[in-house]
Motif scaffolding. Structure first.
Motif, PDB file in Angstrom:
ATOM      1  N   TYR A 650       0.897  -1.202  -0.082  1.00 51.98           N
ATOM      2  CA  TYR A 650      -0.051   0.009   0.099  1.00 51.98           C
ATOM      3  C   TYR A 650       0.759   1.095  -0.132  1.00 51.98           C
ATOM      4  O   TYR A 650       2.193   1.282   0.041  1.00 51.98           O
ATOM      5  CB  TYR A 650      -0.918   0.047   1.160  1.00 51.98           C
ATOM      6  N   TYR A 652       0.327   5.967   0.614  1.00 52.57           N
ATOM      7  CA  TYR A 652      -0.815   6.998   0.775  1.00 52.57           C
ATOM      8  C   TYR A 652      -0.041   8.102   0.395  1.00 52.57           C
ATOM      9  O   TYR A 652       1.052   8.391   0.164  1.00 52.57           O
ATOM     10  CB  TYR A 652      -1.035   6.837   2.233  1.00 52.57           C
ATOM     11  N   GLN A 653      -0.936   9.135   0.272  1.00 57.38           N
ATOM     12  CA  GLN A 653      -0.595  10.458  -0.352  1.00 57.38           C
ATOM     13  C   GLN A 653      -1.618  11.705   0.410  1.00 57.38           C
ATOM     14  O   GLN A 653      -2.828  11.307   0.525  1.00 57.38           O
ATOM     15  CB  GLN A 653      -0.730  10.572  -1.710  1.00 57.38           C
ATOM     16  N   THR A 654      -0.963  12.453   0.889  1.00 55.74           N
ATOM     17  CA  THR A 654      -1.584  13.717   1.835  1.00 55.74           C
ATOM     18  C   THR A 654      -1.406  14.928   1.250  1.00 55.74           C
ATOM     19  O   THR A 654      -0.065  15.494   1.008  1.00 55.74           O
ATOM     20  CB  THR A 654      -1.202  13.427   3.031  1.00 55.74           C
ATOM     21  N   HIS A 659      -6.481  12.656   2.522  1.00 57.20           N
ATOM     22  CA  HIS A 659      -5.562  11.671   2.858  1.00 57.20           C
ATOM     23  C   HIS A 659      -6.077  10.494   1.975  1.00 57.20           C
ATOM     24  O   HIS A 659      -6.974   9.880   1.895  1.00 57.20           O
ATOM     25  CB  HIS A 659      -5.791  11.072   4.266  1.00 57.20           C
ATOM     26  N   TYR A 660      -5.029  10.160   0.778  1.00 57.23           N
ATOM     27  CA  TYR A 660      -5.569   9.194  -0.157  1.00 57.23           C
ATOM     28  C   TYR A 660      -4.737   7.885   0.290  1.00 57.23           C
ATOM     29  O   TYR A 660      -3.398   7.898   0.568  1.00 57.23           O
ATOM     30  CB  TYR A 660      -4.991   9.462  -1.688  1.00 57.23           C
ATOM     31  N   LYS A 661      -5.298   6.660   0.190  1.00 56.74           N
ATOM     32  CA  LYS A 661      -4.804   5.561   0.482  1.00 56.74           C
ATOM     33  C   LYS A 661      -5.119   4.622  -0.836  1.00 56.74           C
ATOM     34  O   LYS A 661      -5.976   4.397  -1.285  1.00 56.74           O
ATOM     35  CB  LYS A 661      -5.437   4.949   1.754  1.00 56.74           C
ATOM     36  N   TYR A 662      -3.897   3.801  -0.992  1.00 58.97           N
ATOM     37  CA  TYR A 662      -4.085   3.045  -2.231  1.00 58.97           C
ATOM     38  C   TYR A 662      -3.550   1.501  -1.667  1.00 58.97           C
ATOM     39  O   TYR A 662      -2.603   1.285  -1.198  1.00 58.97           O
ATOM     40  CB  TYR A 662      -2.981   3.395  -3.436  1.00 58.97           C
TER      41      TYR A 662
END
Length: 947
Positions: A650, A652-654, A659-662
């Motif tokens: 996984y 993530y990008q903030t 707050h984006y989680k992949y």
């Protein structure tokens, strides 16, 4: 440190004799005999290790044993690897060459064992005299050696003059107050910290203070090093006490046993109406404390026992058992370090201007350790102050100075004592830390998984290997060998590091013992036959032949792409740990799939996007770390990795508060990976969702589970699966979108060990089972929009320490009731646009240390009753009305600032022009503003949703 290789080898020999020996037609007797030979010498090795630094003959013997053990381990591992390879294929055309390889493997192993057995006989027969010496040492003769390393460093600390000390007044005053004040009952005052901080020096200054001398007519100073015998310690104490009370020591006391000596001491102290102070200096182990503590009675006259120790657990336990306080010694702050350094180096309080930069760099390496500052100052004081090149040479070659300079010998010995006292498995763990760069903050889970993959961790009943490794880490922390950099809110270690000078010492030991080597600009020659290698910085590796066939672990830190592929192209068939975190990789290196022995593989923070189907060859793999890569799906061949425990895929990008989680799409048969303990993050929005969610219930070893993009209709099946995960400790469930509802009401019996829950998505009501979870320590709820206030259901949770609530309910007023949330330490409130008033009743959240409030546009005043939070340390406001933040700037007597004056730090800020503009106000009132364009901030400074 031959004990560790031999013990690890014996474990492999035991497994081999149980499982693989039937594949050998010849050499069985030699193998069994070799096992017996190693068993016999194991008993001597611990004593030999303690003598290695003082006896060249012992050092050579240990080196020979270590090399033979390594060679035997290599032979066994190569044989097992060939057998495993032979079992992978099928069919006649495959089996014919396999049979040939099998015969060659058996022949090679038999030849190797016979050669090793012959060498072992020569080693043992040639050292009969040494063995006798070791036996005598084991029986206790070594404890009386004149060069006893436990004792010869104590005198300097005890007899140092007060005029030569810096930074001692504040701790001396506090300890003196603790001793002469307080309750009439006997108390224990423990002074703990790593070696070289000055615990003994401080205790001696307090012991000799006129106020203390006057307050305690009966005083005794006893040193309890590991080499001391209990009878000698008690006799020493008895003589000092008898001298103080003007009574002769009874004749024949030196022949009495331990119990009689304790009784005599207790009678002398119990019968006196005056107070006593007993200092037990340098207490290393609980058994030493246990041996003397019952001789020290509670005479109810304000008597005190003061302990100095490197063992934080012992310090805490003694004060808990007998009632008392712990003083944790800290490194000197920068200003006092500079003062001590200049005083010892230049005989004044200032440094010559032309040497300032060099001295500052050297002083940084001391990290506030008084012993190191004094020792290195002694080296520099002999240098010509006009020769900058001499001073710069010390700065650049501090490692060699520590190894070879007699002026630093005592410092090295003091710092080495803690290492020498470790059991063999902790010595291996500590040596392994040397592979990380200087001042590197090491993530706990990364470190403990290394230890497991290396084979340093022993299996214990009812515990996973990672849990045992956590125990090892905590023991090293308690022994003051590892410093905690950051802890989670529930107290778990998050990251740690080792003191720079101690790292240099263990790096030297690691190199000398062929345990591990660091290849960097200073030592660019590739080591021969090394077991573990750490490559640092932009090292250019030319066409030199790399000797890698014996390598067990490889760590890469900042190496260029060309050099990295040169290394990976080597013979790495025995590699167990491959840590390529932050390596310059865009594609999965195909060489990795030929490393059949690898157990730990980290490609974290690389740019790779896919895994090859050949990943299924790595059937020994236990940890696959793809965090912060671009991998979004796994090939079906991942199901062949039946030993896989940790699957992390996984990123993530903030940006601001978003707050984006992949996560990743998992194979539908994920339930077949029965060894999985950690699985995150699964994307649950594809056509296989129903199968995957049902499969999760088969993973009965799972400790952590994280699911993204859950649809409402899958909630019931997820509850059924979660109920079967009886070992689950952490659960994160995120809905398909913030407007999507998640339904977890059907979980009838939640996992009993569940401690951390993260839920994001709409809910009609708070899941009913949460309110009854006594084990719950951390709860994050986001975008729930509950119809009812959840606080009444949560306030009585007995172990909840961390609570964060984002758009959980449409509060206009929010009240924390008296006696609610008694264990809570961290509270975060975010995005309540209608909230106008927060009330904190007296005795609510009585242990709260950190309060964070964000994006509450109508909340223009400080929470009412915030002054009741007597333990508050940090207060944060982000994107709050300016009316509120302006009040924090007013230091009026009755203003809001005074209500929170006890907080060590106040932080408030706004998201402006694509970056955070944050102001931090420390207790002193000094303000520090981060520049609007500066987006590099400490994680502790980020809003809760970022963490």
């Amino acid at each position: 440190m031959a004990e560790s290789p031999v013990i690890y080898l014996l474990g492999k020999l035991a497994s081999f004799c149980e499982n693989e020996i039937q594949h050998m037609r010849e050499g069985r007797e030699e193998l069994i005999a070799l096992r017996g030979e190693f068993e016999r010498i194991k008993a001597f090795l611990r004593v030999a290790d303690s003598m290695e630094e003082h006896n060249e003959e012992v050092k050579v013997w240990i080196k020979q044993i270590r090399e033979v053990a390594y060679e035997a381990e290599d032979a066994l591992d190569e044989f097992k690897l060939l057998l495993a390879h032979d079992h992978e294929g099928s069919g006649l055309l495959y089996k014919i060459p396999c049979c040939v390889r099998n015969m060659k493997a058996r022949y090679r192993l038999t030849a190797a064992i016979r050669s090793i057995s012959s060498r072992m006989k020569d080693i043992c027969e040639g050292h009969q005299r040494l063995s006798k010496k070791l036996k005598r040492a084991q029986q206790g003769s070594s404890s009386t050696r004149e060069d006893d390393p436990w004792q010869d460093h104590r005198a300097d600390a005890v007899f140092v003059e007060k005029s030569g000390l810096v930074g001692i007044e504040e701790p001396k005053t506090r300890l003196t107050q603790w001793l002469v004040g307080g309750i009439p009952e006997r108390e224990v005052i423990s002074v703990s910290g790593m070696g070289g901080l000055g615990k003994t020096t401080l205790a001696k200054q307090v012991f000799d203070d006129p106020v203390v001398r006057k307050h305690f007519p009966v005083r005794a100073w006893v040193t309890l090093s590991p080499s001391s015998k209990t009878e000698e310690l008690l006799m020493d104490m008895l003589q000092q006490i008898a001298s103080r009370i003007m009574k002769p020591v009874p004749s024949g006391a030196d022949t009495l046993d331990i119990d009689w000596l304790k009784m005599m001491i207790k009678r002398l102290l119990q019968g006196r109406r005056s107070r006593y102070l007993i200092v037990l200096d340098d207490v290393w182990h609980m058994d030493k404390w246990d041996a003397v503590k019952y001789a020290l009675p509670n005479n109810n006259h304000g008597s005190r026992i003061m302990i100095t120790t490197r063992n934080a657990e012992l310090a805490q336990a003694s004060c808990t058992e007998f009632v008392g306080k712990v003083y944790e010694m800290q490194p000197l702050p920068v200003e006092q370090s500079q003062k001590l350094f200049c005083r010892k180096t230049f005989k004044k309080n200032a440094c010559p201007s032309h040497l300032e930069e060099i001295c500052t760099d050297i002083l940084k390496k001391c990290e506030g350790l008084p012993l190191a500052i004094v020792a290195i100052s002694g080296v520099l004081a002999t240098k010509d102050k006009r020769r900058i090149d001499e001073w710069d040479l010390v700065r650049r070659s501090l490692q060699s100075e520590i190894d070879g300079n007699d002026k630093l010998k005592n410092m090295k010995k003091v710092l080495s004592l803690s290492f020498n006292d470790l059991p063999y498995y902790l010595k291996s763990c500590l040596l392994q830390i040397s592979v990380f760069p200087e001042a590197y903050a090491i993530e706990r889970m990364r470190l403990t998984r290394h230890w497991v993959a290396e084979g340093f961790v022993e299996m214990k009943d009812a515990k996973t290997m990672e849990e045992v490794a956590d125990d090892y880490l905590n023991e090293l922390v308690n022994r003051s060998l590892i410093h905690v950099v950051e802890r989670d809110s529930d107290g778990r270690i998050k990251s740690c590091r080792i003191h720079g000078l101690l790292r240099r010492i263990i790096t030297s030991k690691s190199r000398d013992q062929n345990f591990a080597a660091i290849v960097d600009e200073q030592s660019s020659v590739w080591p021969d036959r090394i077991r573990r290698c750490s490559v640092h910085n932009e090292l250019q590796i030319g066409q030199q032949n790399l000797s890698l066939s014996h390598l067990r672990s490889l760590y890469i830190f900042g190496v260029d792409k060309f050099s990295l592929y040169r290394i990976l192209a080597g013979d790495l068939k025995l590699l167990s740990v491959l840590d390529l975190q932050n390596a310059p990789l865009r594609r999965f290196p195909v060489q990795i799939v030929d490393m059949r022995s690898v157990k730990f593989l980290s490609l974290r923070h690389t740019q790779i996007q896919t895994l090859p189907t050949s990943i299924g060859r790595l059937q020994n793999l236990e940890t696959l770390d793809l965090k912060h890569t671009h991998v979004i799906s796994l090939p079906i061949e991942i199901m062949k990795l039946q030993r896989l425990c940790h699957l992390l895929v996984y990123r993530y990008q903030t940006v601001s508060y978003t707050h984006y989680k992949y996560g990743f799409s998992t194979p539908a048969q994920i339930g077949a990976l029965q060894s999985l303990q950690k699985l995150c993050y699964i994307d649950a929005d594809d056509d296989r969702t129903n199968n995957v969610i049902s499969e999760l219930g088969k993973l009965n070893q799972l400790r952590r589970l994280c699911i993204l993009k859950l649809k409402k209709e899958d909630g019931r099946k997820l509850c059924w699966s979660i109920a079967k995960l009886t070992n689950l400790q952490s659960l994160a469930v995120y809905s398909l979108g913030d407007d999507e509802e998640i339904d977890l009401q059907n979980l009838s019996s939640p996992p009993p060990l569940l401690q951390r829950i993260y839920l994001r998505g709409r809910m009609q009501a708070l899941p009913h089972w949460i309110a009854s979870m006594h084990s719950l320590a951390k709860l994050h709820l986001s975008w729930c929009l509950l119809k009812e206030d959840p606080l009444p259901s949560l306030q009585d949770l007995p172990n909840l320490v961390h609570l964060e609530l984002l758009q959980v309910h449409d509060w206009q007023t929010l009240c924390f009731k008296a006696k609610g949330f008694q264990k809570l330490k961290i509270l975060g409130l975010d995005y309540y646009e209608e909230l106008t008033f927060v009330q904190i009743e007296e005795e609510a959240m009585s242990n709260l240390e950190k309060l964070m409030i964000q994006r509450c546009k109508q909340l223009k005043s400080m929470p009412s009753g915030i002054e009741h939070l007597t333990k508050l340390k940090v207060l944060e406001f982000f994107d709050m009305p300016e009316e509120l933040t302006e009040k924090l700037k007013l230091e009026e007597k009755d203003g809001d600032y005074q209500k929170v004056a006890r907080a060590a730090e106040l932080r408030y800020g706004y998201w402006r022009d694509g970056a955070w503009d944050v102001t931090s106000v420390e207790r002193s009132g000094k303000e520090q503003s981060s520049r609007p364009q500066d987006t590099t901030m400490k994680r502790s400074n980020l809003p809760p949703c970022w963490k």
